[in-house]
Write an enzyme that holds these catalytic residues in place. Structure first.
Site, PDB file in Angstrom:
ATOM      1  N   SER A 404      -9.515   2.617   8.558  1.00  0.00           N
ATOM      2  CA  SER A 404      -9.160   2.953   7.179  1.00  0.00           C
ATOM      3  C   SER A 404      -9.345   4.439   6.929  1.00  0.00           C
ATOM      4  O   SER A 404      -8.635   5.033   6.130  1.00  0.00           O
ATOM      5  CB  SER A 404     -10.063   2.222   6.189  1.00  0.00           C
ATOM      6  OG  SER A 404     -10.084   0.863   6.426  1.00  0.00           O
ATOM      7  N   HIS A 425      -3.024  -0.863   9.405  1.00  0.00           N
ATOM      8  CA  HIS A 425      -4.078  -0.920   8.395  1.00  0.00           C
ATOM      9  C   HIS A 425      -3.900  -2.171   7.553  1.00  0.00           C
ATOM     10  O   HIS A 425      -3.120  -2.210   6.599  1.00  0.00           O
ATOM     11  CB  HIS A 425      -4.037   0.350   7.522  1.00  0.00           C
ATOM     12  CG  HIS A 425      -5.149   0.402   6.532  1.00  0.00           C
ATOM     13  ND1 HIS A 425      -4.994   0.848   5.241  1.00  0.00           N
ATOM     14  CD2 HIS A 425      -6.451   0.045   6.639  1.00  0.00           C
ATOM     15  CE1 HIS A 425      -6.143   0.762   4.605  1.00  0.00           C
ATOM     16  NE2 HIS A 425      -7.036   0.276   5.434  1.00  0.00           N
ATOM     17  N   GLU A 437      -0.260  -1.345   6.072  1.00  0.00           N
ATOM     18  CA  GLU A 437       0.274  -0.011   6.300  1.00  0.00           C
ATOM     19  C   GLU A 437       0.420   0.167   7.819  1.00  0.00           C
ATOM     20  O   GLU A 437      -0.542  -0.017   8.572  1.00  0.00           O
ATOM     21  CB  GLU A 437      -0.656   1.050   5.715  1.00  0.00           C
ATOM     22  CG  GLU A 437      -0.610   1.059   4.189  1.00  0.00           C
ATOM     23  CD  GLU A 437      -1.642   1.972   3.560  1.00  0.00           C
ATOM     24  OE1 GLU A 437      -1.292   2.721   2.648  1.00  0.00           O
ATOM     25  OE2 GLU A 437      -2.819   1.934   3.981  1.00  0.00           O
ATOM     26  N   ASN A 475      -5.080   4.314  -0.090  1.00  0.00           N
ATOM     27  CA  ASN A 475      -6.386   4.857  -0.458  1.00  0.00           C
ATOM     28  C   ASN A 475      -6.276   6.281  -0.990  1.00  0.00           C
ATOM     29  O   ASN A 475      -7.068   6.697  -1.829  1.00  0.00           O
ATOM     30  CB  ASN A 475      -7.358   4.775   0.726  1.00  0.00           C
ATOM     31  CG  ASN A 475      -7.974   3.385   0.826  1.00  0.00           C
ATOM     32  OD1 ASN A 475      -8.053   2.670  -0.173  1.00  0.00           O
ATOM     33  ND2 ASN A 475      -8.382   2.990   2.011  1.00  0.00           N
TER      34      ASN A 475
END
Ligand code: 3H9
Length: 650
Positions: A404, A425, A437, A475
Site C-alpha cells: 500500500s 493493490h 488498483e 490513498n
C-alpha cells in the site's frame, strides 16, 4: 426477411422467428424498435403466419434500452409503443430468452404471451442502478405476474434472477435446453393470448408490502429511483393499467433527466472503460491457472478465497507449518461464511478446498503462474521474498506486490527481472471488496500488465490501472481529503459536523468515523516517516498526533476522534479541547461552517488531487478516479464520484 438493420426473421412453418442482432448486447436502439414493429406489421398482414417468436442473436436476449440514446431527442417508435403492440397482438408472441433480458428487454418479455427461458437466461429490471425506473411497463406488468412483494424486491434493488428462479417466481413459463425450438413449439401448440396487463395484481398483506419497501429504502439512502420504483409497484395494485403506465412513464422521463441518473450512467460507462489500456490492444495475457499467495493474514486469506472461488488453484505460503495450518483454517472459515450466507454452495466450497494447498516450503511456489505477496508492508521483507522467488519460480511467472505504501518500482528493481513485477493493490477484506488498483510499474512488461488485468477481472473485481506514486490513486486522494478535513478542524469545524455533512451527502460514514474504524496508527506512522522531509512552511495540523499520543487510536481503543462508551459513536469534549488548544496555539479564530462549505472544500481537495494525478499520468481517466473513490472510500455512487460531481459544464 429483413425489417431493419438489426431485425431479421425467417419462417418456420407458420411461425415468424424474429432475431435481434444489435451487438454488443442487443440494446433496443431506434432501429431495433422500428424493426420489431415492422415484423409485427408483417405478421399481422400475412394470413399464413400463425404467431411470432422473438429471440436475440449472441449471448444476450436484449440488454435493455440503448443507454447511449439517453440525453438525445426521442426517436419514434418509443419502447412503450412497441411493448403495447406486442401485448395487444392478435396472434401469439412468445419470446425465447437465451442470455440476459434486462430493463427494456425484460419489459419486452413481460409483454409477450409466453416466455421460454434458456438455461443461461437472466431476467431483471436494473433501471434503479442507472437512477431511473423501468419506462416501458415493467413496474406495472411484473407485479401482475409475480406479485407486489417480489416485484418490489426485484425492481427496487435491480436484482437479476436466473432461469430457475424466474420460473419459480412466475416470471418465465419454463426452462428449455433449446428455448428457440420450445418457443416455436409453444406457438404451434396454440399458445394462448395471455396478456400480462389484463391480470389483476395478486393481493398481498399490506404490512408485508411495506416491509419489502422498507428493505429497499434501507439499502438506497439518499437515492430517488428506488423509492420511486417502490411507489410505482404499489400503484400497480391501485390504478388501472393505463393510469399506472402513464404514471410510470412520467416518472421515468423525470428521472432520466435527473442528476442521479446522469451520475449513475457515468459510472456505468466508466466501469466498462476501466481496465482498458490502449497500449495493450494487441497484447495477449499470459496463462494463469495456479496462483501463489505469500502470507495468509487478513489480506492474503481474502485474496486466496477470491482466487479459489474464481476457479484458480492456490498455493499459500507461510513461514512455519503451524502458520500454514492456521492460514488453511482461516481460508476454510471464510469459505464457510460464504456458504452460510448463500454466496457459495457446499459443493463449490469442497471444490475450492480441493484446489487449495498451504505450505511452509517456498519451493512449492515453483508451480505458480502468478505469485501475489501479501506479507508485512516492509521494504526488506518484500524484496528478500522476491529475491528468493527469483530462484524458485519459472521465468514467465509474474510477481505481484500488494504493497500500500512502499515504492513498487524499488521492489521491482531489487529482483532479477523487474519486467515481471506488477502491483496488485487489493482492498480489505479482499474477498469482498471489488476495487483493485493494478500498478503499472516503470518496468512492467505489457503482457504482465495485461495478465494482471485479466486476473483481476476473472476474480470478478474492478481493476483500475495506475502509475507509481505514494498511495496510488485512492490513498493519495484520501490523504488530500483528510488533510483538508483537518484544516477545517483548525479553522472552526468539529469532527461530528464534518462527518454529518459527508453522511448527508451520501457517504455511509464520515471521514473521522472512518478513521476511528480503521485505526489512527497507520497514518500516524506515515506522518512520522515523512516528518523529516516535510516542508516546514507547509501547513501541518497536529491534532491527530495529540490524539494518538494520548492512546486514542480509534474504535479498538474505545477512543479516537469520538468516544465509544457503549460502542456508539459519541462526541467527546476531550477531543474538542484538543482541537481548541490547537487553534489557540496557532492564533486561529474559529468560524462556523455550513454543511455546504464543508462539502465544497472537501470535494475541491479531492478534485485538485485527482487533477494532479491525471496531469502526472498516474490515472488515465477522470472516471477511473471516480470509481476508486466510490468503490474504495464510500463516495456515493449516485453522485458520480468527485471528478464527475465537480464537472462545471455538465
Ligand atoms: C432501460 O432499459 C430503460 C427501460 O426500462 C425504459 C425505456 C423506455 N445500452 O457490460 P459489458 C455496452 S435502461 C447501450 O461489458 P457483459 C457497454 O457499454 C437499461 N450500451 O458486457 C459495453 O460497451 P463497450 C437497462 C450498452 O457481457 C458493451 O455493451 N439495462 C448497454 O459483461 C458490453 O457491455 C441495463 O441496465 C445498453 N443497455 O454484460 C443493462 N448495455 O464495449 C446494462 C451494455 O463500448 N447492461 N452496453 O465498452 C449490462 O448489465 C451488461 O452490459 C450485460 C452484458 C449484462 C447486458
Amino acid at each position: 426477411m429483413r425489417f431493419s438493420q438489426s431485425v431479421s426473421a425467417r419462417l418456420e412453418g407458420g411461425v415468424l422467428v424474429v432475431a435481434i442482432d444489435n451487438p454488443p448486447v442487443n440494446a433496443l436502439s431506434a432501429h431495433v424498435r422500428s424493426g420489431l414493429l415492422a415484423a409485427l406489421d408483417h405478421a399481422a398482414g400475412t394470413t399464413d403466419i400463425t404467431g411470432m417468436v422473438i429471440s436475440g442473436t449472441g449471448r444476450t436476449f436484449i440488454g435493455g434500452a440503448d443507454i447511449k440514446e439517453f440525453g438525445q431527442p426521442m426517436v419514434e417508435p418509443t419502447l412503450p409503443q412497441v411493448v403495447e403492440r406486442i401485448e395487444a397482438f392478435e396472434k401469439p408472441v412468445v419470446c425465447a430468452v437465451d442470455g440476459a433480458a434486462l430493463g427494456g428487454g425484460c419489459e419486452v418479455a413481460l409483454a409477450c404471451h409466453g416466455r421460454i427461458a434458456g438455461e443461461n437466461a437472466t431476467f431483471g429490471l436494473p433501471e434503479v442502478k442507472l437512477g431511473i425506473v423501468p419506462g416501458a411497463g415493467g413496474t406495472q406488468r411484473l407485479p401482475r405476474l409475480i406479485g407486489p412483494i417480489a416485484a418490489i424486491d426485484l425492481i427496487g434493488t435491480g436484482r437479476m434472477v436466473k432461469a430457475g428462479e424466474a420460473v419459480a417466481l412466475g416470471l418465465a413459463d419454463t426452462v428449455a435446453a433449446d428455448p428457440l425450438a420450445a418457443a416455436v413449439a409453444a406457438v404451434n401448440a396454440g399458445q394462448p393470448l395471455r396478456r400480462t396487463g389484463s391480470i389483476d395484481v395478486p393481493v398481498a398483506d399490506p404490512a408485508a408490502i411495506d416491509a419489502a419497501g422498507a428493505k429497499v429504502f434501507a439499502k438506497s439512502r439518499g437515492q430517488l429511483a428506488p423509492s420511486e420504483a417502490v411507489r410505482l409497484v404499489k400503484a400497480a395494485g391501485q390504478l388501472d393499467l393505463e393510469q399506472g403506465l402513464a404514471e410510470e412513464r412520467a416518472t421515468f422521463l423525470r428521472l432520466r433527466d435527473s442528476e442521479e441518473s446522469a451520475a449513475l450512467r457515468h459510472i456505468f460507462f466508466a466501469e466498462r472503460a476501466a481496465g482498458k489500456v490502449e497500449k495493450l490492444a494487441e497484447v495477449s495475457p499470459r496463462r494463469i491457472e495456479t496462483v501463489g499467495i505469500v502470507g495468509t493474514g487478513l489480506m492474503g486469506s481474502g485474496i486466496a478465497v477470491s482466487a479459489l472461488t474464481s476457479g484458480y488453484r492456490v498455493i499459500a505460503l507461510e513461514q512455519t507449518q503451524e502458520a500454514a495450518a492456521a492460514g488453511h483454517a482461516r481460508i476454510a472459515g471464510l469459505l464457510d461464511k460464504a456458504v452460510q450466507s448463500g454466496r457459495l454452495t457446499a459443493e463449490a466450497r469442497e471444490a475450492c478446498l480441493a484446489r487449495l494447498g498451504t505450505t511452509a516450503e517456498a519451493t512449492d511456489l515453483a508451480a505458480a503462474d502468478l505469485v501475489v505477496e501479501a506479507v508485512f508492508d516492509d521494504f526488506s521483507v518484500k524484496t528478500e521474498l522476491f529475491r528468493r522467488l527469483d530462484d524458485i519460480v519459472a521465468p514467465g511467472t509474474i510477481l505481484a506486490t500488494n504493497t500500500s505504501y512502499l515504492d513498487p518500482d524499488a521492489i521491482a528493481a531489487a529482483t532479477a527481472d523487474p519486467s515481471r513485477v506488477v502491483g496488485l493493490h487489493f482492498f480489505s477484506p479482499a474477498n469482498v471488496m471489488r476495487l483493485t488498483e493494478v500498478v503499472d510499474c516503470a518496468k512492467t512488461a505489457p503482457d504482465v500488465l495485461a495478465s494482471a488485468l485479466a486476473f483481476v477481472k476473472r476474480l470478478g473485481k474492478l481493476p483500475i490501472v495506475c502509475g507509481v506514486t505514494e498511495g496510488f490513486i485512492g490513498n493519495r486522494i484520501f490523504y488530500a481529503y483528510r488533510r483538508e478535513a483537518e484544516f477545517m478542524l483548525e479553522d472552526g469545524a468539529l469532527p461530528h459536523e464534518i462527518d454529518a455533512a459527508l453522511e448527508a451527502y451520501g457517504f455511509p460514514m464520515g471521514i473521522f468515523a472512518v478513521n476511528d474504524m480503521a485505526g489512527l496508527e497507520i497514518a500516524w506512522a506515515r506522518r512520522k516517516r515523512l516528518a523529516e522531509t516535510r516542508d516546514p512552511a507547509e501547513r501541518y495540523v497536529e491534532i491527530a498526533d495529540r490524539l494518538c499520543e494520548a492512546g486514542r487510536l480509534g474504535r479498538k481503543t474505545g477512543l479516537g476522534w469520538y468516544a465509544y462508551p457503549s460502542g456508539e459513536r459519541t462526541i467527546d469534549p476531550a477531543v474538542t479541547a484538543v482541537i481548541e488548544a490547537a487553534r489557540a496555539a496557532k492564533n486561529i479564530t474559529p468560524r462556523a461552517f455550513t454543511a455546504q462549505e464543508i462539502l465544497d472544500r472537501l470535494l475541491k481537495a479531492m478534485v485538485d488531487e485527482g487533477t494532479a494525478l491525471l496531469a502526472d499520468g498516474i490515472a488515465a481517466r477522470p472516471g477511473d478516479i471516480d470509481l476508486v473513490m466510490i468503490n474504495g472510500y464510500g463516495f456515493p455512487a449516485h453522485k458520480g464520484g468527485p471528478m464527475f460531481a465537480a464537472e462545471p459544464d455538465r
